[in-house]
Motif scaffolding. Structure first.
Motif, PDB file in Angstrom:
ATOM      1  N   VAL A  96      26.970  28.171 -13.253  1.00  0.00           N
ATOM      2  CA  VAL A  96      25.655  28.332 -12.242  1.00  0.00           C
ATOM      3  C   VAL A  96      26.021  28.284 -10.739  1.00  0.00           C
ATOM      4  O   VAL A  96      25.405  29.104 -10.020  1.00  0.00           O
ATOM      5  CB  VAL A  96      24.609  27.651 -12.859  1.00  0.00           C
ATOM      6  CG1 VAL A  96      23.445  27.489 -11.648  1.00  0.00           C
ATOM      7  CG2 VAL A  96      24.109  27.643 -14.201  1.00  0.00           C
ATOM      8  N   PHE A 101      25.118  35.881 -11.972  1.00  0.00           N
ATOM      9  CA  PHE A 101      25.249  36.703 -12.968  1.00  0.00           C
ATOM     10  C   PHE A 101      23.948  37.034 -13.626  1.00  0.00           C
ATOM     11  O   PHE A 101      22.852  36.377 -13.310  1.00  0.00           O
ATOM     12  CB  PHE A 101      26.161  36.155 -14.248  1.00  0.00           C
ATOM     13  CG  PHE A 101      25.909  35.079 -14.443  1.00  0.00           C
ATOM     14  CD1 PHE A 101      25.011  34.637 -15.519  1.00  0.00           C
ATOM     15  CD2 PHE A 101      26.359  33.627 -13.730  1.00  0.00           C
ATOM     16  CE1 PHE A 101      24.613  33.192 -15.839  1.00  0.00           C
ATOM     17  CE2 PHE A 101      26.039  32.557 -14.146  1.00  0.00           C
ATOM     18  CZ  PHE A 101      25.471  32.186 -15.075  1.00  0.00           C
ATOM     19  N   ARG A 102      23.872  37.875 -14.419  1.00  0.00           N
ATOM     20  CA  ARG A 102      22.600  38.373 -15.119  1.00  0.00           C
ATOM     21  C   ARG A 102      22.196  37.488 -16.037  1.00  0.00           C
ATOM     22  O   ARG A 102      22.972  36.544 -16.768  1.00  0.00           O
ATOM     23  CB  ARG A 102      22.372  39.558 -15.676  1.00  0.00           C
ATOM     24  CG  ARG A 102      21.330  40.484 -16.251  1.00  0.00           C
ATOM     25  CD  ARG A 102      21.559  41.519 -17.084  1.00  0.00           C
ATOM     26  NE  ARG A 102      22.007  42.576 -16.387  1.00  0.00           N
ATOM     27  CZ  ARG A 102      21.316  43.447 -15.801  1.00  0.00           C
ATOM     28  NH1 ARG A 102      20.269  43.819 -16.099  1.00  0.00           N
ATOM     29  NH2 ARG A 102      22.014  44.569 -15.146  1.00  0.00           N
ATOM     30  N   GLY A 103      21.001  36.752 -15.974  1.00  0.00           N
ATOM     31  CA  GLY A 103      20.573  35.761 -16.623  1.00  0.00           C
ATOM     32  C   GLY A 103      20.682  34.205 -16.147  1.00  0.00           C
ATOM     33  O   GLY A 103      20.344  33.460 -16.783  1.00  0.00           O
ATOM     34  N   GLU A 105      19.252  32.952 -13.555  1.00  0.00           N
ATOM     35  CA  GLU A 105      17.929  32.105 -13.223  1.00  0.00           C
ATOM     36  C   GLU A 105      17.275  31.715 -14.504  1.00  0.00           C
ATOM     37  O   GLU A 105      16.543  30.865 -14.775  1.00  0.00           O
ATOM     38  CB  GLU A 105      16.861  32.947 -12.639  1.00  0.00           C
ATOM     39  CG  GLU A 105      17.382  33.203 -11.075  1.00  0.00           C
ATOM     40  CD  GLU A 105      17.918  31.770 -10.320  1.00  0.00           C
ATOM     41  OE1 GLU A 105      16.842  30.875 -10.445  1.00  0.00           O
ATOM     42  OE2 GLU A 105      18.893  31.609  -9.950  1.00  0.00           O
ATOM     43  N   PHE A 107      18.687  30.984 -17.320  1.00  0.00           N
ATOM     44  CA  PHE A 107      19.422  29.834 -17.804  1.00  0.00           C
ATOM     45  C   PHE A 107      18.966  28.323 -17.166  1.00  0.00           C
ATOM     46  O   PHE A 107      18.770  27.627 -17.559  1.00  0.00           O
ATOM     47  CB  PHE A 107      20.897  30.116 -17.711  1.00  0.00           C
ATOM     48  CG  PHE A 107      21.708  28.809 -18.424  1.00  0.00           C
ATOM     49  CD1 PHE A 107      21.816  28.538 -19.636  1.00  0.00           C
ATOM     50  CD2 PHE A 107      22.330  28.089 -17.374  1.00  0.00           C
ATOM     51  CE1 PHE A 107      22.824  27.510 -19.967  1.00  0.00           C
ATOM     52  CE2 PHE A 107      22.762  26.906 -17.866  1.00  0.00           C
ATOM     53  CZ  PHE A 107      23.102  26.753 -19.075  1.00  0.00           C
ATOM     54  N   LEU A 109      16.320  27.901 -15.708  1.00  0.00           N
ATOM     55  CA  LEU A 109      14.703  27.593 -15.873  1.00  0.00           C
ATOM     56  C   LEU A 109      14.529  26.980 -17.287  1.00  0.00           C
ATOM     57  O   LEU A 109      14.044  26.001 -17.532  1.00  0.00           O
ATOM     58  CB  LEU A 109      13.965  28.872 -16.021  1.00  0.00           C
ATOM     59  CG  LEU A 109      12.539  28.613 -16.126  1.00  0.00           C
ATOM     60  CD1 LEU A 109      11.926  27.870 -14.885  1.00  0.00           C
ATOM     61  CD2 LEU A 109      11.647  30.141 -16.442  1.00  0.00           C
TER      62      LEU A 109
END
Lengths: 273, 292, 365
Positions: A96, A101-103, A105, A107, A109
């Motif tokens: 993080v 990478f896609r996803g 945010e 993750f 959350l």
């Protein structure tokens, strides 16, 4: 110094001292209770300062049936939790902090939501599952749910820690002949180590303090808090006081070491700066 | 090779997902699965049929209403108390007087103390021959001990629990608020001073509005945790004050009925989620709130 | 030792943003090439693609004739100096400089010798036992350069290495970098947004905008003969002036009409502009190529003074010609008060013409 400023400062210190006393006096009182001779615990009126300093109460507690065993269990569970949590959480924190990478945010959350969730309650259904899996009444089983509780914190803390290690440093190491992994081990890891140690201690404290799940998931292999909780009604007061104090000591000790990182844990926003 | 395929296979693209994989699997197995199982246990009989029996059993239990009442009473009393206390502490520390870092550390100490230990600590104060009675007696205020913790004095017992929880968990709120205060740029404060806002005016018109996300976040977190209050109550008040989490424990541990225990757990989780939803619905700046 | 760098159709996107747009680039062995452009133009991304810190979506990267597109940074024979210096805080200066050689498993005594040598070159041999936290920004910068040079790389990459230094130190380091490059002779790619730095350091400058190279030329070419309006407007302090003009012909002579006034052009251009009569163009001229007269007599272009800024050696006038605003450099002796009308004479040889629509320079050869 002018009169109003002096007054203001005096008031500040009076306020701060009052709050500090409010926090410290109960800790002080339980400490005193733990070193009061057992018979004086029941004395009336009880003097604030006992007639003599005595290790009898503490000795009674530690020699009580099951205490040393559960203490050993507590330490093992906490160490297992620490190992699981860092092994699972630190890579996520690194991902993080370092990559977009896609996803990402989504993750984050998800992690923030699990942090607020009453995870300990999940011990109730887990007890049924663990019986099937042979993990019921085992230290690993307790460590697993403790890991579930500590994991969101570990991810958040390690994210903050790795964000504090500039990406440039790892990239520089890579241009100087390191592989990505080599750059991590030689540059990011040494710089993140103090923070990771604090995260480890925080995880340890979460596990050491947890009682609900530990009680639900064990019968014979109790952790210390679970042991104290389940025997509480049948135990003399001095046993309870000594137990309360004993459980408090490591927490206070660890708090001292992680004090710089306290704000990473709940003040998530600070870590993101 | 197709560019997109190569990009997908390339370590740089996939590496973050590999790093996330362990935690996602872990959350799946030890968070989502038990969550699902809890609902299954609560709503499905041993023969697999859907049933509301366990919930009926839960609600019909004499202690249920009491537990519900006390759980909510505790949350309603403790959370505002903690917010006010923590805010006072945070503002005090934020003045940055000499030694404020040390005081902040002291104030945050209970953060490391477990609910069970906190219950036992305050038991030493409130028990029949405890410190409070002894002090009141030596001051000549009372002649014989007051039974703070007893079935006859549930009001006082409740107050004792409130004091213990207030003492233990204010530190979490404090940490959230101090983190929030640190986020407020000094520029705003200096601008406020230049514009003539000093002392309390500055707190009221500048600091508090900017601290709102932190306050809300602390409010949600503390409410959810207050609903789970368990070990403090058990250590301090035994079963005099029933609470929902305690009932889940009793049903599991004493009555060996994991269905009803799960019903309690599901009920508590539902309240927690409902509370969060309620707060997020009626308070603004949602993302900031969840972020803390 | 010094290798050539070749980019072929290199493309790099971040989400929907194209940072580098199918770029072709050839850097000669030993050359000092500057990538210059405003922030977000893709210059740093280009550098990182050469370094291997970014994976290209598309295209090939060659260093010394070797295809390195799929190789990690460590295997490309490059060394890099970062904008933040990226000096490892947990290592001493000596350990920092020797880091790369240690990774190569060079013998200890060799490392020590090489470190001392390069430290002397950069005048930090007194600091070898210190930690970065004990160094000034300028000293850290030297450590970063030393750490890169000690590797004897085929290619040296620098990402805005001077941008974090204060103005005076930057001036000094700039000269030193130039000297170092002459001594070491490594092929160097240098990223900056500071056009003065680019002009002073580069053998050639690649001016970039939105992921594309607008012009790749020697500094004086880029300065005097910008390939388009963007390059002219980006390079030079003040940037090039632009006037709207129209090609007209009268009495057999071709001239440029700026509002109601006419500007004569070079004899050589006369016939070339012949075919463009009636076409609208943009006239570009640098501030120092405009002569200022106190009054608009004798065919000088009348201009109204808006602001005058004394800059020590000269004064800079902001003047208005029709709707266009110009910056003109003149001697401090000329008194110009706001509102006053003065006369401008443009140096014919220094005038550039650009297509009004595309902004590209008109070429007459």
């Amino acid at each position: 110094m002018s009169y109003p400023r002096l007054l203001r400062r005096t008031l500040l210190y009076i306020g701060a001292t009052a709050f500090a006393l409010w926090v410290l006096i109960p800790i002080f009182l339980i400490a005193i209770s733990s070193f009061t001779p057992p018979n004086e615990i029941y004395a009336w009126p009880k003097p604030i300062i006992p007639s003599r300093f005595s290790l009898d109460t503490m000795r009674f507690f530690l020699n009580s049936y099951g205490v040393l065993n559960s203490l050993r269990n507590s330490i093992l569970v906490a160490l297992l939790t620490l190992a699981f949590t860092l092994a699972v959480g630190a890579p996520a924190g690194y991902a993080v902090a370092r990559f977009s990478f896609r996803g990402r945010e989504a993750f984050r959350l998800g992690i923030l939501i699990t942090r607020m969730f009453p995870t300990a309650l999940l011990a109730v259904p887990l007890a049924v599952t663990f019986i099937k899996w042979g993990l019921y009444d085992t230290l690993i089983g307790v460590a697993l749910i403790h890991t579930a509780m500590a994991l969101p914190f570990a991810v958040i803390i390690t994210t903050g820690i790795f964000m504090g290690v500039p990406k440039d440093l790892e990239e520089a190491a890579m241009t100087l002949g390191c592989s990505r992994f080599g750059a991590f081990v030689r540059v990011a890891l040494p710089l993140a180590l103090p923070g990771l140690a604090a995260a480890a201690m925080f995880t340890f404290v979460i596990s050491w303090n947890e009682v609900f799940a530990a009680t639900i998931l064990t019968v014979n292999n109790r952790t210390l808090p679970a042991h104290i909780l389940t025997t509480i009604q049948a135990s003399p007061l001095y046993f309870r006081f000594a137990g309360g104090f004993f459980m408090t000591i490591p927490a206070l000790f660890f708090m001292f070491f992680i004090r710089r990182y306290l704000f990473h844990m709940w003040g998530g926003a600070t870590a993101e700066r | 090779m197709d560019v997109r395929l190569r990009k997908l296979l390339g370590t740089d693209t996939l590496l973050p997902y590999w790093l996330l994989l362990p935690s996602i699997v872990f959350i799946g197995v030890f968070f989502l699965m038990p969550l699902f199982n809890a609902i299954m246990l609560a709503f499905r009989a041993d023969n697999g049929a859907f049933t509301l029996d366990y919930f009926k059993k839960m609600v019909a239990d004499v202690r249920f209403i009491e537990a519900l009442k006390y759980t909510f009473l505790l949350a309603i009393t403790i959370v505002p108390l903690q917010l006010i206390t923590a805010l006072a502490m945070a503002l005090l520390v934020n003045t940055g007087f000499r030694g404020s870092r040390f005081f902040l550390y002291l104030f945050a100490l209970p953060l490391g103390i477990s609910d069970l230990a906190a219950g036992l600590i305050w038991l030493s104060i409130f028990t029949q021959h405890g410190f409070l009675n002894s002090i009141l007696y030596s001051l000549g205020i009372i002649e014989r001990p007051i039974y703070f913790i007893s079935y006859q004095n549930t009001g006082l017992t409740f107050l004792a629990v409130v004091m213990a929880e207030h003492w233990r968990a204010t530190a979490i709120v404090l940490v959230i608020l101090v983190a929030g205060l640190q986020m407020i740029s000094k520029d705003y404060l200096e601008a406020a001073e230049v514009l003539g806002a000093r002392g309390w005016k500055k707190v009221w018109y500048v600091i508090l509005p900017m601290l709102k996300p932190s306050l809300q976040s602390a409010l949600i977190i503390r409410t959810i945790f207050a609903l789970q209050t368990f070990a403090v109550v058990l250590a301090l008040a035994g079963d005099i004050i029933p609470v929902l989490a305690g009932e889940a424990y009793f049903w599991h541990f004493l009555y060996r009925n994991s269905h009803v225990a799960s019903a309690y757990a599901v009920f508590l989780m539902a309240i927690s989620i409902g509370m969060t939803w309620f707060y997020l619905r009626f308070l603004r700046s949602r993302m900031e709130v969840i972020r803390g | 030792m010094a290798a050539e760098i070749r980019l072929e159709k290199v493309r790099k996107t971040f989400g929907k943003v194209v940072a580098v747009k199918d770029m072709d680039l050839l850097v000669e062995p030993g050359e000092f090439l500057v990538l210059l452009g405003p922030s977000g133009c893709g210059k740093t991304t280009t550098l990182r693609c050469i370094a291997g810190l970014e994976r290209v979506d598309h295209g090939r990267v060659y260093i010394g004739g070797r295809d390195v597109t799929e190789l990690p940074p460590s295997k490309r024979g490059i060394a890099m100096v970062f904008q933040s210096y990226a000096v490892f805080p947990h290592m001493t200066v000596a350990q920092n400089i020797g880091f790369g050689l240690r990774m190569r498993r060079a013998p200890k005594n060799e490392i020590k010798k090489a470190v001392q040598e390069v430290a002397r070159l950069l005048q930090i041999d007194e600091l070898l036992d210190r930690y970065p936290s004990q160094l000034s920004g300028g000293q850290r910068q030297r450590v970063a350069v030393a750490r890169a040079l000690v590797m004897r790389p085929e290619v040296l990459l620098m990402d805005e290495p001077l941008s974090n230094l204060d103005a005076l130190l930057r001036l000094q380091m700039r000269a030193e970098l130039k000297k170092l490059h002459r001594e070491v002779g490594t092929t160097t790619v240098y990223v900056t947004h500071d056009q003065i730095e680019a002009l002073s350091l580069g053998d050639r400058i690649a001016v970039m905008r939105e992921g594309e190279i607008m012009q790749l030329d020697a500094p004086n070419e880029v300065y005097d003969m910008p390939a388009n309006v963007f390059v002219g407007g980006f390079i030079g302090t003040p940037p090039m002036n632009f006037l709207r003009a129209e090609v007209r012909k009268e009495d057999g002579g071709v001239y440029l009409a700026v509002g109601d006034f006419s500007v004569e052009v070079h004899k050589e251009w006369q016939e070339k502009l012949e075919g463009m009569v009636g076409k609208k163009v943009v006239l570009g001229i640098r501030a120092e190529n405009i002569e200022v007269r106190p009054t608009p007599e004798g065919g000088a272009l009348p201009a109204r003074v808006v602001v005058s800024e004394p800059l020590g050696a000269q004064q800079l006038l902001t003047v208005q010609v029709g709707k266009d605003v110009l910056k003109v450099a003149t001697s401090t002796e000329l008194s110009a008060t706001p509102g006053q009308t003065i006369g401008l004479v443009l140096t014919k040889a220094k005038i550039r013409l650009f297509d009004e629509e595309s902004g590209e320079a008109l070429k007459f050869d």
